[in-house]
Design a protein around this motif. Sequence first.
Motif, short mmCIF file in Angstrom:
data_model
loop_
_atom_site.label_atom_id
_atom_site.label_comp_id
_atom_site.label_asym_id
_atom_site.label_seq_id
_atom_site.Cartn_x
_atom_site.Cartn_y
_atom_site.Cartn_z
N ALA A 1 0.84 -1.20 0.00
CA ALA A 1 0.00 0.00 0.00
C ALA A 1 0.87 1.25 0.00
CB ALA A 1 -0.92 0.00 1.22
N GLU B 1 -3.12 5.51 -0.35
CA GLU B 1 -4.10 4.44 -0.10
C GLU B 1 -4.41 4.31 1.39
OE1 GLU B 1 -3.08 1.59 -3.94
OE2 GLU B 1 -1.83 1.44 -2.14
N TYR C 1 -8.03 4.74 3.09
CA TYR C 1 -8.58 3.63 3.87
C TYR C 1 -8.96 4.07 5.29
CZ TYR C 1 -8.94 -1.06 5.90
OH TYR C 1 -9.39 -2.20 6.53
N GLN D 1 -6.17 -6.35 -3.65
CA GLN D 1 -6.88 -5.35 -2.86
C GLN D 1 -6.94 -5.77 -1.39
OE1 GLN D 1 -10.71 -4.17 -4.39
NE2 GLN D 1 -11.39 -3.46 -2.37
N ARG E 1 -3.63 -5.01 0.14
CA ARG E 1 -3.53 -3.56 0.34
C ARG E 1 -4.33 -3.14 1.56
NH1 ARG E 1 -6.90 -0.69 -3.63
NH2 ARG E 1 -8.41 -1.14 -2.00
#
Length: 144
Positions: free
Chosen positions: A6, A10, A14, A64, A67
């Motif tokens: 990540a 990001e 998040y 994903q 991440r």
Amino acid sequence: MVLVYATRDELVAYAPANLKARVPDEPEATRLLTSASQVIRRATKTAIYDTDAQNYPSDVDIRQAFRDATCAQALWWTETGDETGVAGQFQSMSIGSVSLSRGSASGAAAAGGQQLAPKAETELRDAGVLAGSIVQTYPWEGWF
């Protein structure tokens, strides 16, 4: 080559709006995400999934999950202030006049290892990349 799952951008995306601690600036954010990626990689060491030429998961959903799990791990450390897992080694702990006691604490933190953040575990388990998870089924396995 060190895999980092990540970026700081990001991580910021998040993070929940009500995050008590702030997301660190660079270069601390990259250091934190690199450490979090190592914990995620260790947690998924026995997972079976396809990778690209750089050894990142090639499946978009799994990538994903890596991440998001990395971001969850980094945010958990930011919130708890315990990146090394040392605080989890003690059954009780005080700051004023320093009072520590080891006792019957259990789990990964008690062994002095890094603990997987609960949200990171959820991200990885939902993607099927933790031990005991089915990552992919094939047509002949339709009996599941």
